[in-house]
Design a protein around this motif. Structure first.
Motif, mmCIF file in Angstrom:
data_model
loop_
_atom_site.group_PDB
_atom_site.id
_atom_site.type_symbol
_atom_site.label_atom_id
_atom_site.label_comp_id
_atom_site.label_asym_id
_atom_site.label_seq_id
_atom_site.Cartn_x
_atom_site.Cartn_y
_atom_site.Cartn_z
ATOM 1 N N HIS A 121 0.817 -1.123 -0.129
ATOM 2 C CA HIS A 121 0.129 0.048 0.076
ATOM 3 C C HIS A 121 0.828 1.029 -0.122
ATOM 4 O O HIS A 121 1.848 1.440 0.838
ATOM 5 N N VAL A 138 -1.733 7.537 -7.801
ATOM 6 C CA VAL A 138 -1.794 6.107 -7.401
ATOM 7 C C VAL A 138 -2.213 5.278 -8.569
ATOM 8 O O VAL A 138 -1.609 4.019 -8.860
ATOM 9 N N ASN A 154 -1.395 -0.991 -5.403
ATOM 10 C CA ASN A 154 -1.818 0.358 -5.743
ATOM 11 C C ASN A 154 -1.463 0.482 -7.362
ATOM 12 O O ASN A 154 -0.651 0.200 -7.754
#
Length: 229
Positions: free
Chosen positions: A2, A148, A208
């Motif tokens: 993440h 992202v 991501n």
């Protein structure tokens, strides 16, 4: 896996202090092209946030009481404002009197996904990033969050291979292949067990920048029970 706030946040940010005037605060927003600015004390602690909406309360108040027949800008009318809050802020002359407090902040080690949820929950476009003593470190905006999902396909594929497939210590994932196109990950090949395939797909979904995972995996052993009914 993440991405953290520190990976995408803007570190060089504008701020004002509690004594900054209404006019100077507005000029900071305009000069930097932002919709909100953190308010900090003398030690850099974030004590509040002044946004466009906070400044527009003052304009709306004047329109209501002094400008007979005057119609405020469309964005003011669409947003609306609670009368009590508008009355209180309409007389504000400094950032401390205009700001919304306490500020909704986030830590640099928070996941970008969590920051995005916080923005959505509170209906804000930007969050001050603070350290563990609430000192300003930067700002993360909706635009930063979108970075992202702008990751390159090769970068996503590399993370899936290196962190998931090669890091799958509970199973042999050497028979699994990965390809990525426009953020869509396709997993193909085979695993020893059906449960292994399911876990790999779920892990790939959490990377991501992944928009979707297409599961084309096969397996040798069926170790998952069929759903009841």
């Amino acid at each position: 896996m993440h991405m953290k706030v520190r990976d995408v946040m803007t570190r060089d940010v504008a701020s004002v202090n509690g004594t900054t005037s209404f006019r100077d605060t507005a000029e900071v927003l305009i000069a930097h092209g932002v919709s909100a600015v953190p308010v900090v004390d003398g030690d850099g602690h974030v004590i509040g946030v002044v946004s466009e909406a906070d400044l527009l309360h003052k304009e709306g108040f004047r329109a209501q009481y002094y400008g007979e027949g005057y119609r405020p800008p469309l964005r003011v009318r669409l947003r609306g404002w609670p009368a009590k809050k508008a009355d209180e802020k309409a007389g504000g002359e400094t950032a401390a009197e205009l700001m919304s407090a306490p500020a909704i902040t986030v830590r640099s080690y928070t996941s970008v996904v969590s920051a995005a949820r916080l923005m959505n929950e509170h209906g804000v476009k930007r969050l001050p990033v603070v350290d563990d003593e609430d000192r300003l470190e930067g700002v993360i905006s909706r635009h930063d969050v979108l970075k992202v999902f702008a990751r390159g396909n090769d970068d996503i594929a590399r993370e899936v291979r290196d962190d998931i497939l090669e890091g799958a210590l509970w199973t042999d994932a050497s028979g699994v292949r990965v390809s990525v196109a426009d953020g869509v990950v396709t997993l193909s090949g085979s695993t020893d067990r059906h449960s292994d395939a399911r876990i790999l797909v779920k892990m790939a979904e959490r990377v991501n920048g992944v928009i979707e995972v297409v599961d084309r995996l096969e397996w040798k052993d069926e170790d998952m029970s069929a759903p009841a009914g």
